[in-house]
Motif scaffolding. Sequence first.
Motif, PDB file in Angstrom:
ATOM      1  N   VAL A  86     -10.720  10.614   5.617  1.00 32.78           N
ATOM      2  CA  VAL A  86      -9.778   9.555   5.193  1.00 32.78           C
ATOM      3  C   VAL A  86      -9.635   9.611   3.674  1.00 32.78           C
ATOM      4  N   PRO A  87      -8.386   9.657   3.162  1.00 37.47           N
ATOM      5  CA  PRO A  87      -8.200   9.728   1.708  1.00 37.47           C
ATOM      6  C   PRO A  87      -8.892   8.562   0.999  1.00 37.47           C
ATOM      7  N   ALA A  88      -9.464   8.833  -0.174  1.00 38.36           N
ATOM      8  CA  ALA A  88     -10.236   7.817  -0.905  1.00 38.36           C
ATOM      9  C   ALA A  88      -9.422   6.551  -1.134  1.00 38.36           C
ATOM     10  N   LYS A  89      -8.112   6.721  -1.425  1.00 39.49           N
ATOM     11  CA  LYS A  89      -7.264   5.564  -1.725  1.00 39.49           C
ATOM     12  C   LYS A  89      -7.147   4.640  -0.505  1.00 39.49           C
ATOM     13  N   LEU A  90      -7.025   5.253   0.698  1.00 33.95           N
ATOM     14  CA  LEU A  90      -6.911   4.448   1.919  1.00 33.95           C
ATOM     15  C   LEU A  90      -8.266   3.845   2.288  1.00 33.95           C
ATOM     16  N   ASN A  94     -11.090   3.026   8.005  1.00 37.96           N
ATOM     17  CA  ASN A  94     -12.382   3.616   8.372  1.00 37.96           C
ATOM     18  C   ASN A  94     -12.264   4.897   9.189  1.00 37.96           C
ATOM     19  N   GLY A  95     -11.048   5.283   9.550  1.00 34.90           N
ATOM     20  CA  GLY A  95     -10.866   6.454  10.409  1.00 34.90           C
ATOM     21  C   GLY A  95      -9.630   6.234  11.255  1.00 34.90           C
ATOM     22  N   TRP A  96      -9.281   7.269  12.070  1.00 31.72           N
ATOM     23  CA  TRP A  96      -8.028   7.174  12.829  1.00 31.72           C
ATOM     24  C   TRP A  96      -8.223   6.621  14.237  1.00 31.72           C
ATOM     25  N   GLN A 108       3.528   6.556  10.723  1.00 37.45           N
ATOM     26  CA  GLN A 108       2.574   5.533  10.260  1.00 37.45           C
ATOM     27  C   GLN A 108       1.271   5.607  11.052  1.00 37.45           C
ATOM     28  N   ALA A 109       1.365   5.958  12.358  1.00 34.73           N
ATOM     29  CA  ALA A 109       0.141   6.123  13.161  1.00 34.73           C
ATOM     30  C   ALA A 109      -0.661   7.315  12.643  1.00 34.73           C
ATOM     31  N   ALA A 110       0.040   8.367  12.200  1.00 34.98           N
ATOM     32  CA  ALA A 110      -0.651   9.522  11.607  1.00 34.98           C
ATOM     33  C   ALA A 110      -1.343   9.106  10.316  1.00 34.98           C
ATOM     34  N   ASN A 111      -0.742   8.171   9.607  1.00 32.15           N
ATOM     35  CA  ASN A 111      -1.272   7.733   8.319  1.00 32.15           C
ATOM     36  C   ASN A 111      -2.386   6.694   8.482  1.00 32.15           C
ATOM     37  N   LEU A 112      -2.160   5.698   9.366  1.00 28.97           N
ATOM     38  CA  LEU A 112      -3.086   4.558   9.450  1.00 28.97           C
ATOM     39  C   LEU A 112      -3.947   4.553  10.712  1.00 28.97           C
ATOM     40  N   GLY A 113      -3.632   5.436  11.688  1.00 28.63           N
ATOM     41  CA  GLY A 113      -4.498   5.549  12.851  1.00 28.63           C
ATOM     42  C   GLY A 113      -3.977   4.872  14.105  1.00 28.63           C
TER      43      GLY A 113
END
Lengths: 521, 36
Positions: free
Chosen positions: A225-229, A235-237, A68-73
């Motif tokens: 950052v993927p457009a959907k996110l 805004n970034g990781w 999840q940290a890889a996904n959301l930062g």
Amino acid sequence: MAASLFWIVLVTAVYLVMILCLGYLGYKKTKAAEDYLVAGRNAHPVVIALSYGATFISTSAIVGFGGQAANLGMGMIWLTVFNIGVGVLLAFVIFGKKTREIGSRLKAITFPDLMGKVYSSQFMQVVSGLVIIVGMPLYTAAVLIGGAQFIKETLGISYAASLIGFAVIVAIYVVFGGLIAVMYTDAVQGAIMLLGMTFLLIFTYVILGGVTAAHTALTNMADMVPAKLAEQGMNGWTVMPDLGSPIWFTLVTTLVLGVGIGVLAQPQLVVRFMTAKDGRSLNRAVLVGGPFILMMTGVAFTVGALTNVYFNQTKGTIAIAAAGGNVDSIIPLFINLATPDWFTVLFMVTLLAAAMSTLSSLFHAMGTALICDVWGRGRECALSLKANQIGVLVMIIASVIVAFLMPGSIIAIATAMFMGLCASAFLPVFAVAVYCRKPDPLAAKVSLVVGAAVWFVWALFVNSRYAAVFGLSNAALGTTSVLPYPWSAIDPLIIALPLSGLAILLLQARAGRQRGESSPV
Amino acid sequence: MLGIPDPQIWIAYLLCIALAIACIIYGLLNWNRGGA
């Protein structure tokens, strides 16, 4: 397949033999039922701390939340703040010592048993046991999936074979001994986990060219950052998502608060407090517990976010894309591709240790809830080792079935579900049980039922992320959430915990007034 | 700080380290307290 099969099998076999021998030594010391259930209430402080830490941290934290940290930062690091501040300091200092005193005085052996005895209520014991039996398989399935994902990635075998093989290894280990055996092996497993995570942190920064260079490279990836996110507020990781955005609600209310607060009222961790010899042991355990948790979740979340830099430098893509869209595959894939073969093998053992130490306590808690608290309702069933072992086996099979039914990218979400349910149903009744001079049974019953019922209704029909997993709202009402945003993004814990807390405070105050006292607690 | 631009993130890192140190200090100060 990254590492050679020979080394993986050899090292894993040596590790398993060592753990089983330790387990057997502990098992031989398990003379009485109290040994089986609360380790004779005489455990060493370092053993308590490492055992609590190893029980607290599982493949869910490393693989699921690291993913999840890889996904959301890096915003996930706020969960580490809660893990140490709430999960260690507050849990041990505020709850631990009182729980030990009361558990010892009432001779309570499980969490539902403690509730039943404090409130002199069989209802509290049975319903607490039922919440554990219904809710905990979500968590055990998540931990099993975490181990299975890594085995699949490392050995190149099918997911089904990985999951079943992993469950069989854990089942042999768990059915074998009670809590005294588990406490000793947990402490060894905690030490192995510390070694594995320390190496992982060093490796990651060395591979990526140093601390500042790695963070700067991750900061510079913000445009990837993927457009959907990005639409949902990311805004970034290396920066937090927009305040009040859907990603912010998921990160803060579900992952950080759900797990951060949920840890206070988990039955398998409360039992750990009841194993301590005296308050001094718990004070000493804090010293080891805080730094241990920092090295577990702090490293998992930092390395998780930094996997994006590695995949960008080697494949020109971000972590979630490299892992084929499954958050739970990111950490296993990174370890297999980025680290040397010998480390992949060491990490395999680290994850086995993390999963087995957590699952043994979870199955122990579920087995005793099924046999002692619900089926036995407090009769002397605890003395029957065989009945407890059958209870554990039934719950292991149930957990494997749940694991097969779960979708991808589920580990962190399922863990947050279970912990949120625990906090909503158990935290108010647990807090009143340890800090109130005359706990009122009616107040506790209402609070427990309100907390569990509101949590389930919100999870099944309102929170769109949870409701999508269960599918009941969609099947019955044709929509994943019956309420609009932002309600559909808010975790059930945020609604259910205040309500169950309010219920117990009001009714406890009413009971106090009827007795002619002014203070509610 | 150290390549992380958002103070909300690096403050969290500092808090983690401070809390871990607080755990060590608490354990040492209360090493012999809370006996049976």
